[in-house]
Design a protein around this motif. Structure first.
Motif, PDB file in Angstrom:
ATOM      1  N   ALA A 103       0.817  -1.220   0.000  1.00 27.36           N
ATOM      2  CA  ALA A 103       0.000   0.000   0.000  1.00 27.36           C
ATOM      3  C   ALA A 103       0.850   1.270   0.000  1.00 27.36           C
ATOM      4  O   ALA A 103       0.358   2.345  -0.363  1.00 27.36           O
ATOM      5  N   PRO A 132       0.071  -6.568 -10.174  1.00 29.36           N
ATOM      6  CA  PRO A 132       0.620  -5.519 -11.027  1.00 29.36           C
ATOM      7  C   PRO A 132       0.098  -4.131 -10.642  1.00 29.36           C
ATOM      8  O   PRO A 132      -0.820  -4.006  -9.829  1.00 29.36           O
ATOM      9  N   LYS A 172     -11.060  -3.791 -14.274  1.00 23.96           N
ATOM     10  CA  LYS A 172     -11.414  -4.717 -13.196  1.00 23.96           C
ATOM     11  C   LYS A 172     -11.416  -3.871 -11.924  1.00 23.96           C
ATOM     12  O   LYS A 172     -10.670  -2.887 -11.858  1.00 23.96           O
ATOM     13  N   SER A 174     -10.362  -2.388  -8.686  1.00 20.59           N
ATOM     14  CA  SER A 174      -9.126  -2.356  -7.899  1.00 20.59           C
ATOM     15  C   SER A 174      -9.269  -1.319  -6.800  1.00 20.59           C
ATOM     16  O   SER A 174      -9.501  -0.134  -7.064  1.00 20.59           O
ATOM     17  N   GLY A 176      -6.895  -0.349  -4.578  1.00 22.13           N
ATOM     18  CA  GLY A 176      -5.750   0.561  -4.520  1.00 22.13           C
ATOM     19  C   GLY A 176      -5.756   1.574  -5.652  1.00 22.13           C
ATOM     20  O   GLY A 176      -5.502   2.766  -5.442  1.00 22.13           O
ATOM     21  N   PHE A 340      -7.533 -13.000  -6.336  1.00 20.28           N
ATOM     22  CA  PHE A 340      -6.088 -13.220  -6.453  1.00 20.28           C
ATOM     23  C   PHE A 340      -5.810 -14.643  -6.931  1.00 20.28           C
ATOM     24  O   PHE A 340      -6.538 -15.577  -6.603  1.00 20.28           O
ATOM     25  N   ARG A 343      -3.967 -17.515  -3.741  1.00 20.52           N
ATOM     26  CA  ARG A 343      -4.338 -17.208  -2.373  1.00 20.52           C
ATOM     27  C   ARG A 343      -4.808 -18.449  -1.623  1.00 20.52           C
ATOM     28  O   ARG A 343      -5.737 -18.395  -0.825  1.00 20.52           O
ATOM     29  N   ARG A 383      -3.820 -12.659   6.001  1.00 24.37           N
ATOM     30  CA  ARG A 383      -5.117 -13.264   6.349  1.00 24.37           C
ATOM     31  C   ARG A 383      -4.982 -14.769   6.521  1.00 24.37           C
ATOM     32  O   ARG A 383      -5.706 -15.369   7.305  1.00 24.37           O
TER      33      ARG A 383
END
Ligand code: UD1
Length: 430
Positions: A103, A132, A172, A174, A176, A340, A343, A383
């Protein structure tokens, strides 16, 4: 290296305070770079990621001050921290700092918007698939930025020193990229429209704080954000919203142990889908004035299929914890990860408890077993680590979780909160 030792079998009972959301705190802290005035955040969780991001902000010239505990705040309350970026002293975010937390890459938005230039190392973070930054870069380019990549760094320049409004449509959802483009657009010249914006509550929390700082944003909490750029932003005081992932994690832990816990400060609306799924598994969820009560008294855990989705769907950040719960269900549940690629690292660790999980691509098929047995396991990402704690709480005997620095990144005083509800859990230091 610290480890967690726990002995399973106790039902969680009592009250457990929910902290401020990590995923809201981080972008809110970064938003302080947008103004030369003071931004004060309350309900800030005590997390390693917050400390790490403070280091990054200090490097850019942000003054950080922890304000004293206010009267009436309990020991479990959040922190109140002020961020004051009177002058940006450095527009480079170096590899040593950014590589520790993905982040931190997000500073690129405010730095570019305020200073017209930013040089930010490509990010690191959890190893949960290739993550990415193409959406971020295309989004900033739509705002007029000139971008190049050189020796692992993204170099961004706003011609004439200022970004200009533009149309950004993310291919898509996102989280962030939405944070970054929204922050950048607040100081751009003219109007920006973000289509297919993330609707995660943490994006709404950031948007509300930006509005309090003087930004002009409409469409908050929808997938189309319109931002009218302003010349400057001012200071604000903002309370971080409760952590929905922490809420879901302890809700699952309570269900797993057949307990009864009031998650104090939790908001059901922030994770309605996940709590609805939990209700289908045989857990009772009730909204109470102080928060959300979760209880499973004697019912079997029913298997329920889930697929992770962007908000308001089932969050990917609860997938590992939910999988832990399903290892004790009365049948087989299919869990599909769509956000993801990689994961399922917790699967191999959950297998150490005796769990029966088969993975094929992005699908995991989890068949409940009659008993989990305590084991020595290793935390792999943020997580996933807590899913091992959840399994350990319901397992027979002792569990040791190694590499818990992942837990400290995202869970505020986990052992104290669980111990406060009757879990036998302790941190072994050194
Ligand atoms: C944020 C959360 C993280 C959560 C995730 C999805 C924080 C600090 N982290 O991460 O806990 O698991 O949202 O809810 O808030 N993608 C691209 N190109 C890009 C950007 C993203 O392909 O430029 C892809 C990612 O690889 C992923 C998907 O988009 O497959 C969603 O990722 P994104 O929402 O951006 O996750 P983060 O913001 O990194």
């Amino acid at each position: 290296m610290d480890r967690i030792r726990l002995v399973g079998g106790n039902r969680l009972r009592g009250e457990l305070p929910i902290s401020g959301a990590k995923n809201a705190t981080l972008p809110l802290m970064i938003a302080s770079l947008l103004t030369d005035q003071r931004l004060t955040l309350s309900n800030v969780p005590r997390l390693a990621d917050v400390v790490q991001l403070q280091r990054i902000l200090v490097n850019h010239g942000v003054g950080v001050s922890l304000e004293g505990r206010r009267r009436g705040e309990t020991g479990m309350g959040g922190q109140r921290i002020s961020f004051h970026a009177a002058d940006i002293v450095d527009t480079t975010a170096p590899y040593e700092l950014v590589s520790k937390m993905r982040a931190s890459f997000w500073v690129i938005g405010p730095l570019l918007a305020r200073e017209g230039v930013a040089r930010v190392s490509l990010p690191g973070g959890c190893a949960i698939g290739t993550r990415p930054v193409d959406f971020y870069l295309k989004g900033l380019e739509a705002l007029g930025a000139e971008i190049s990549i050189d020796a692992g760094y993204v170099q961004a320049l706003a011609p004439g020193g200022r970004l200009r409004g533009g149309l950004v449509r993310f291919p898509k959802v996102s989280v962030g990229a939405t944070h970054v483009v929204m922050m950048a657009a607040t100081l751009a010249q003219g109007q920006t429209r973000i289509e297919n914006a993330a609707r995660e509550p943490e994006v709404g929390d950031l948007a509300r704080c930006l509005v309090a700082m003087g930004a002009k944003i409409t469409g908050i909490d929808t997938d189309i954000l319109t931002i009218e750029g302003v010349d400057r932003l001012g200071g604000a005081t903002h309370e971080v919203l409760p952590d929905r992932i922490e809420t879901g994690t302890y809700a699952i832990a309570t269900a797993m142990t057949g307990g009864d816990v009031l998650l104090r400060g939790a908001r059901r609306d922030l994770l309605a889908t996940a709590l609805d799924v939990l209700a289908l598994t045989g857990t009772t969820i009730t909204e109470e004035p102080g928060g959300v009560r979760v209880a499973r008294n004697g019912n079997a855990i029913h298997p329920v299929d889930v697929e992770t989705e962007a908000f308001p769907g089932f969050p990917t950040d609860l997938q590992a914890q939910y999988m832990a719960l399903m290892t004790r269900s009365s049948g087989t549940a299919n869990i599909r990860e769509t956000i993801f690629e990689n994961r399922f690292m917790h699967v191999a660790e959950l297998a150490r408890f005796g769990a029966d999980i088969r993975v094929e691509g992005q699908n995991a098929s989890v068949t409940g077993v009659s008993e989990l047995i305590g084991a020595e396991v290793m935390a792999t990402d943020l997580r996933a680590s807590v899913s091992l704690v959840i399994a350990g709480l319901a397992a027979r005997g002792e569990t040791i979780v190694n590499r818990i620095y992942h837990l400290d990144r995202g869970f505020d005083r986990l052992e104290a909160k669980l111990a406060g509800c009757g879990a036998e859990i302790e941190r072994l230091t050194g």
